[in-house]
Design an enzyme around this catalytic site. Structure first.
Site, PDB file in Angstrom:
ATOM      1  N   HIS A  19       0.628  -1.031  -0.065  1.00 56.49           N
ATOM      2  CA  HIS A  19       0.015  -0.042   0.106  1.00 56.49           C
ATOM      3  C   HIS A  19       0.896   1.781  -0.193  1.00 56.49           C
ATOM      4  O   HIS A  19       0.651   2.345  -0.498  1.00 56.49           O
ATOM      5  CB  HIS A  19      -0.728   0.074   1.539  1.00 56.49           C
ATOM      6  CG  HIS A  19      -2.220   0.608   0.858  1.00 56.49           C
ATOM      7  ND1 HIS A  19      -2.065   2.105   0.135  1.00 56.49           N
ATOM      8  CD2 HIS A  19      -3.487   0.309   1.771  1.00 56.49           C
ATOM      9  CE1 HIS A  19      -3.181   2.272  -0.073  1.00 56.49           C
ATOM     10  NE2 HIS A  19      -4.345   0.886   0.892  1.00 56.49           N
TER      11      HIS A  19
ATOM     12  N   TYR B 288     -14.912   5.830   8.041  1.00 52.48           N
ATOM     13  CA  TYR B 288     -13.755   5.955   6.890  1.00 52.48           C
ATOM     14  C   TYR B 288     -14.498   5.750   6.194  1.00 52.48           C
ATOM     15  O   TYR B 288     -14.123   4.238   5.423  1.00 52.48           O
ATOM     16  CB  TYR B 288     -12.690   4.646   7.844  1.00 52.48           C
ATOM     17  CG  TYR B 288     -11.352   5.546   6.723  1.00 52.48           C
ATOM     18  CD1 TYR B 288     -10.413   6.406   7.794  1.00 52.48           C
ATOM     19  CD2 TYR B 288     -11.292   5.072   5.033  1.00 52.48           C
ATOM     20  CE1 TYR B 288      -9.224   7.063   6.344  1.00 52.48           C
ATOM     21  CE2 TYR B 288     -10.284   5.432   4.753  1.00 52.48           C
ATOM     22  CZ  TYR B 288      -9.218   6.472   5.405  1.00 52.48           C
ATOM     23  OH  TYR B 288      -8.112   6.594   4.319  1.00 52.48           O
TER      24      TYR B 288
END
Length: 787
Positions: free
Chosen positions: A487, A603
């Site tokens: 990531h 989120y």
């Protein structure tokens, strides 16, 4: 391998008559072709750098300006140097070295070039100003205001022609720093539905104190950074959120992407690997040449392309100790990983049954064809050699905690064959696993088959993926495939763009023969893969075992659930005159409330690539308006009309928050950077400390289908990917990823932890399905619309 002798360029033998030198012409030919390929690549990179550097101008534009200027001055009988050479001649005897006509020509060219550079500079700055306006986002779907139309025309006018991937980088605006006052206001608004009056009053007091006292001081430093750097968030986000993490990146950070859901192009593992690897290398070639079109909103507004730079030839390297010391950050890890990227790599790394193979991607000065790559994969699959001691589970080091891996790397992989082999892995274009398990969607067992498939892509056996690589291509025994991506270097949409291209090329354009092989012929003289050699001592094997235990405990705890929601899709949602993303997010809030009986901090990832080097921002999608709607849905006495009104208010609020996040007016990245500044200054903020410790019990993300033109889902609805997913963020929370495909399908990926008594991914999936149906039922569409 037997073919390795072809890599020897020459041999010599000492005889009584002298030295007998034997040149291998084939090897020398390959060396020549390899060098030629390398120089061509350097020239292309240089040319692209020039083209990007002068954009929106071009070399042909320079020629037009020079010729036009010289013709105009000659016709008008004007000095093309505008008197500059006359002034210069009073100080420098130019006439001694060049004739008067020559002086006029050279001077005219220089002046015209200066004019050309000035035009480029003006166009870039005007474009940057234009791109700083985001009023176009306020238009309702399907409609466009006059001001937006005029603005789009101006953007196209100043954008130049035929942009390459990085053409707009210098024209993109910088991410603005919101005011502390605005961020405090938006933060308090976001937490209001999650707190009772006493908790809220306390947090409001902390926020106001921060806004009045410490906030302005921290903001000053942040403003200074925003003036000095391209993006005030990105470097700190990469370092503190990703590279300084000392826990496992497997499950916690890495994410995955799935294959087609209903199509199985071939049952041959080597053939599927051949086509997909070739497609990946074609993408890399286009990337090196900057021939990939930059992503454009409304086909006009450019997005930042900086994340593409480290897609290939990249690996995350574990760090033992950071070079610089920062006393005030002592409570934060001083150990930091680094991203290692090399400009060129001519090989990939392939893992199969515990062995590592280095496979060259070029032969005869060209990229290997799919059938030739399949040939290499067949050789690896046919290799019956056993793994060396410690080799089979070596990659578990990348799956466990970072500190043991960093120390082991420093101690056991700094020299000799271990260093050479590790370099081959870390500097490979990408990592390939020929998995010995079979995974795919099974219509007779849809739930279990998809869940197993997702878990395999997310973590596998914890030692058969190199989790530090930018991405791993996983090809299963039955021909199904998928990706696992690290990531740090980029966000999911970048990997998604790559994966869409691969899936579009594989079954249709590249194709397979009737018996499942790649098209083309086997190469008779192709050198085989090179088996890596390791010398892993027992002490290192003990570290590998410990890392594997940590990784397996983490992997076994993951509760994954993937389900295709095909009752309706974005086609019907749009008939409700609402955003599909807002609709789904509100359904997730209703599902979560039914699942846990309470709301939570939520989120939702949003991109900020409208700005230079932009990555993500958070949309806090649990709002007062959404909670009001959920309460109405839970109250059987509330009228349908009232629920629809509240739904409309909630979706409008969500869309506004999403627009604000995309345009640099979010909450969380600003607070995060203020916190980092406070740590550098050595000051504590009770407000920031509490805000950044709040857990995200529901973490969500939409996987966008970015290249719709590649997939004709109306004619071929079977060519649909299942999207991708990620691990749970909180120990007692959910991770939810979803992809909207065509008009009638939405795929959900849900993750949580078995160890939490509060969560159950399958239960939550049932709540999501029911919430979607219940909200749609408010609109009273007939049964034919809702399947």
């Amino acid at each position: 391998m037997a073919e390795a002798h072809q890599a020897v360029a020459f041999q010599f033998t000492v005889t009584p008559d002298g030295i007998d030198l034997q040149l291998c012409h084939e090897a020398l030919r390959q060396i020549y072709l390899s060098g030629l390929h390398s120089w061509k690549k350097r020239f292309t990179r240089f040319k692209n750098g020039v083209m990007t550097g002068v954009y929106p101008g071009s070399p042909s534009g320079l020629l037009v300006v020079v010729v036009g200027y010289m013709s105009y001055t000659k016709y008008s009988k004007i000095d093309p140097t505008l008197g500059l050479l006359t002034k210069l001649g009073t100080h420098v005897p130019v006439s001694r070295y060049i004739t008067t006509d020559g002086q006029r020509a050279v001077g005219g060219i220089l002046v015209a070039t200066g004019l050309w550079v000035t035009i480029i500079f003006i166009m870039r700055n005007v474009l940057k100003r234009l791109l700083s306006w985001h009023g176009w986002m306020n238009n309702r779907h399907g409609s466009m205001s006059l001001s937006t139309k005029i603005w789009l025309v101006l953007v196209k006018l100043f954008s130049g022609r035929k942009p390459m991937l990085y053409s707009f980088q210098t024209s993109l605006p910088h991410l603005p720093v919101p005011s502390v006052k605005d961020t405090m206001k938006r933060y308090l608004e976001s937490v209001r539905p999650l707190m009772d009056d006493e908790q809220y009053n306390r947090m409001e007091g902390l926020a106001k104190d921060f806004e009045k006292n410490l906030g302005p001081k921290l903001q000053w430093y942040l403003k200074l950074k925003s003036w000095w750097t391209s993006n005030y968030v990105t470097d700190w986000w990469e370092e503190y959120v990703y590279l300084r993490g000392r826990g496992p990146i497997m499950v916690n950070s890495n994410y995955y992407a799935m294959d087609f859901l209903y199509v199985f192009p071939t049952h041959l593992q080597a053939a599927r690997a051949g086509n997909s690897i070739h497609a990946l290398m074609l993408y890399r070639r286009n990337l090196d040449r900057a021939q990939i079109k930059p992503l454009m909103a409304l086909n006009t507004i450019p997005m930042c392309s900086s994340q593409y730079e480290r897609m290939f030839n990249t690996s995350r390297v574990p760090g033992v100790e950071e070079g610089r010391t920062t006393p005030h950050l002592s409570h934060m890890s001083r150990q930091v990983d680094v991203i290692q990227h090399v400009n060129e790599s001519k090989h990939i790394m392939v893992y199969h049954r515990g062995r590592y193979f280095k496979v060259w991607m070029f032969y005869d000065g060209r990229l290997m064809l799919p059938r030739e790559i399949e040939q290499q994969m067949e050789r690896i699959l046919a290799d019956k050699s056993e793994p060396l001691p410690g080799e089979e589970k070596l990659a578990a080091l990348t799956a466990g905690d970072r500190v043991p891996w960093a120390k082991a790397r420093e101690m056991f992989f700094r020299k000799g064959k271990n260093k050479q082999s590790l370099d081959a892995v870390e500097k490979a274009a990408f990592f390939v696993t020929l998995d010995d398990t079979e995974q795919r969607y099974e219509p007779d067992n849809p739930v279990q088959s998809l869940d197993n498939y997702a878990k395999s892509l997310l973590h596998g056996k914890c030692y058969d993926r190199w989790f530090d690589k930018s991405f791993n291509l996983i090809v299963f025994k039955n021909g199904t495939m998928g990706l696992n991506a690290e990531h740090t270097w980029a966000d999911a949409p970048i990997v998604g763009h790559l994966w869409e291209q691969v899936l579009a090329l594989d079954p249709v354009k590249l194709g397979y023969t009737e018996d499942g092989h790649c098209k083309g012929k086997v190469h008779p003289n192709l050198p085989g893969p090179l088996r890596l050699q390791w010398d892993i001592p027992e002490e290192c094997q003990s570290v590998i075992t410990s890392s594997l235990e940590v990784a397996k405990a983490l992997a076994d705890d993951v509760d994954s659930h993937i389900f295709p929601f095909n009752n309706f899709g974005k086609g019907l949602i749009k008939k409700c005159k609402t955003s599909p993303d807002a609709f789904i997010q509100i359904a997730l809030q209703l599902a979560h409330f039914r699942d846990k009986g309470r709301f939570c901090l939520t989120y939702e990832a949003s991109m900020t690539r409208l700005f230079r080097e932009g990555r993500t921002e958070t949309v806090r999608s649990c709002t007062v308006e959404t909670c009001d709607f959920v309460h109405a849905m839970m109250d059987g006495k509330r009228r349908r009309e009232e629920k629809l009104r509240l739904l409309h208010v909630a979706t409008e609020k969500h869309q506004m928050l999403y627009r604000m996040a995309m345009t640099g007016k979010g909450i969380d990245r600003h607070l995060f950077c203020l916190y980092v500044v406070s740590k550098y200054l050595g000051v504590d903020s009770p407000f920031l400390k509490e805000v950044l410790s709040e857990p995200w019990k529901l973490s969500t993300s939409q996987t966008p289908l970015q290249q719709v033109e590649l997939f004709d889902l109306r004619k071929h609805p079977e060519y649909v990917t299942s999207g991708g997913g990620f691990g749970p963020v909180a120990d007692d929370g959910y991770g939810v990823s979803y992809i909207i495909l065509g008009e009638d399908l939405i795929n959900f990926h849900i993750s949580s932890k078995h160890s939490s008594h509060e969560t159950d991914s399958h239960r939550f999936g049932s709540h999501i399905r029911q919430a979607m149906l219940d909200i749609m039922d408010l609109f009273h569409f007939n049964e034919n619309a809702i399947k």
